[in-house]
Design a protein around this motif. Structure first.
Motif, short mmCIF file in Angstrom:
data_model
loop_
_atom_site.label_atom_id
_atom_site.label_comp_id
_atom_site.label_asym_id
_atom_site.label_seq_id
_atom_site.Cartn_x
_atom_site.Cartn_y
_atom_site.Cartn_z
N HIS A 183 33.46 -7.07 3.98
CA HIS A 183 33.89 -6.38 2.62
C HIS A 183 32.75 -6.46 1.70
CE1 HIS A 183 36.00 -4.31 0.04
NE2 HIS A 183 37.05 -3.82 0.79
N PHE A 226 33.29 -3.10 -5.43
CA PHE A 226 35.19 -2.56 -5.81
C PHE A 226 35.62 -3.18 -7.07
CE2 PHE A 226 34.74 -7.10 -4.48
CZ PHE A 226 35.66 -8.08 -5.14
N GLN A 227 36.55 -2.42 -7.30
CA GLN A 227 37.35 -2.16 -8.45
C GLN A 227 37.51 -3.45 -8.31
OE1 GLN A 227 35.63 0.27 -11.04
NE2 GLN A 227 33.83 0.82 -9.14
N SER A 241 41.21 -3.08 -9.71
CA SER A 241 41.97 -2.87 -9.06
C SER A 241 43.08 -3.30 -7.96
CB SER A 241 42.48 -1.18 -9.30
OG SER A 241 41.41 -1.07 -9.12
N ASP A 242 41.17 -3.08 -6.64
CA ASP A 242 41.33 -3.80 -5.17
C ASP A 242 40.63 -4.98 -5.48
OD1 ASP A 242 41.30 -0.57 -4.60
OD2 ASP A 242 39.12 -0.53 -5.13
N GLU A 243 41.02 -5.53 -6.34
CA GLU A 243 40.88 -7.00 -6.10
C GLU A 243 41.75 -8.17 -5.03
OE1 GLU A 243 38.21 -9.50 -8.35
OE2 GLU A 243 40.69 -10.91 -9.29
N GLU A 244 42.97 -7.51 -5.84
CA GLU A 244 44.15 -8.20 -4.96
C GLU A 244 43.81 -8.15 -3.11
OE1 GLU A 244 46.21 -10.71 -5.56
OE2 GLU A 244 45.03 -10.68 -7.41
N GLU A 245 43.57 -6.41 -2.41
CA GLU A 245 43.11 -5.94 -1.81
C GLU A 245 43.03 -6.75 -0.92
OE1 GLU A 245 42.34 -1.96 0.83
OE2 GLU A 245 43.08 -1.71 -1.67
N VAL A 246 41.84 -7.14 -1.78
CA VAL A 246 40.16 -7.82 -0.99
C VAL A 246 40.15 -9.49 -0.79
CG1 VAL A 246 37.98 -8.84 -1.21
CG2 VAL A 246 38.78 -5.97 -1.84
N LYS A 259 42.76 -8.75 2.39
CA LYS A 259 41.79 -9.29 4.09
C LYS A 259 41.44 -10.45 3.98
CE LYS A 259 37.65 -6.26 5.81
NZ LYS A 259 37.05 -5.45 4.83
#
Length: 235
Positions: free
Chosen positions: A125, A129-130, A132-137, A140
């Motif tokens: 990845h 990333f922002q 706000s996208d940290e939890e999504e990363v 993953k």
């Protein structure tokens, strides 16, 4: 708090980390990162709470000698990352590459597989990333269950990311590797070997990227502060 280790003893520490199945974080501060930590308490805490803190940079080694507490040797982040990849290959472990511009981690992973055939690429990845996208990363990464997580987002972001989320993330060893994925991807070249051995990689990077001159200005300031500290302690 820098660990007084050489490559061999540091590698043995990592072997222990891999056998323990706990989350262990490795950081590699240079003079610039240490100077940043003087003003950034969160970074200072992250560095001091890491499980292995390696001196990356000739300025740090020189400073340790000035202070009368010499480190064993300079342990560069890139070279130690390569040692970890070799360990992963010998044990057929999985590695997740996080960081760099879009496409860099993917290309780095492809090159890693060419050299280390027994490594399993858990996932990749980019590092752009922002918040706000940290939890999504994180999700993953955790879904891929990597043994080793290499984080190449630059200081202090990579150190803060690893330590802030150490209880959320699933890994055995995580390491902040700065611009190393750029090198692994073939996008950036390392300094010639003779410059690496003589501690002149900083000069090579300055010549290759003149825009780094402001960052390089940290080194003389760092050494001046070290000398001032030594002098005041002596008196």
């Amino acid at each position: 708090n820098l660990d007084r280790v050489d490559y061999e003893s540091a590698s043995k520490r990592v072997e222990g980390f891999l056998e323990a199945y706990d989350n262990n974080v490795i950081v590699t501060p240079n003079a610039e990162i240490i100077m940043t930590a003087q003003k950034n308490s969160e970074l200072a805490k992250a560095l001091n709470n890491a499980d292995l803190c390696l001196p990356d940079g000739i300025g740090v080694v020189l400073a340790s000698k000035i202070l009368g507490k010499p480190l064993v040797e300079r342990t560069t982040g890139y070279d130690f990352m390569i040692k970890i990849l070799s360990m992963a290959n010998e044990r057929s472990l999985s590695v997740f590459l996080l960081g760099g511009k879009p496409g860099i981690a993917k290309k780095a992973a492809e090159n890693v597989k060419k050299t280390y055939e027994d490594i399993k690429i858990a996932g990749v990845h980019h590092g752009y990333f922002q918040q706000s996208d940290e939890e999504e990363v994180i999700t993953k990464i955790n879904n891929s269950s990597p043994d080793i997580l290499l984080v190449a987002m630059g200081a202090p972001r990579q150190e803060l990311f690893m330590m802030k989320n150490i209880k959320k993330l699933k890994f055995r060893v995580a390491m902040g590797v700065g611009g190393s994925l750029d090198v692994l991807s073939g996008t950036v070249s390392r300094a010639p070997v003779f410059m690496q051995r003589t501690g002149l990689e900083w000069l090579y990077r300055l010549i290759a990227q003149p825009s780094r001159y402001k960052r390089m200005g940290t080194l003389p300031v760092f050494l001046i502060e070290i000398l001032a500290h030594r002098f005041s302690r002596k008196n």
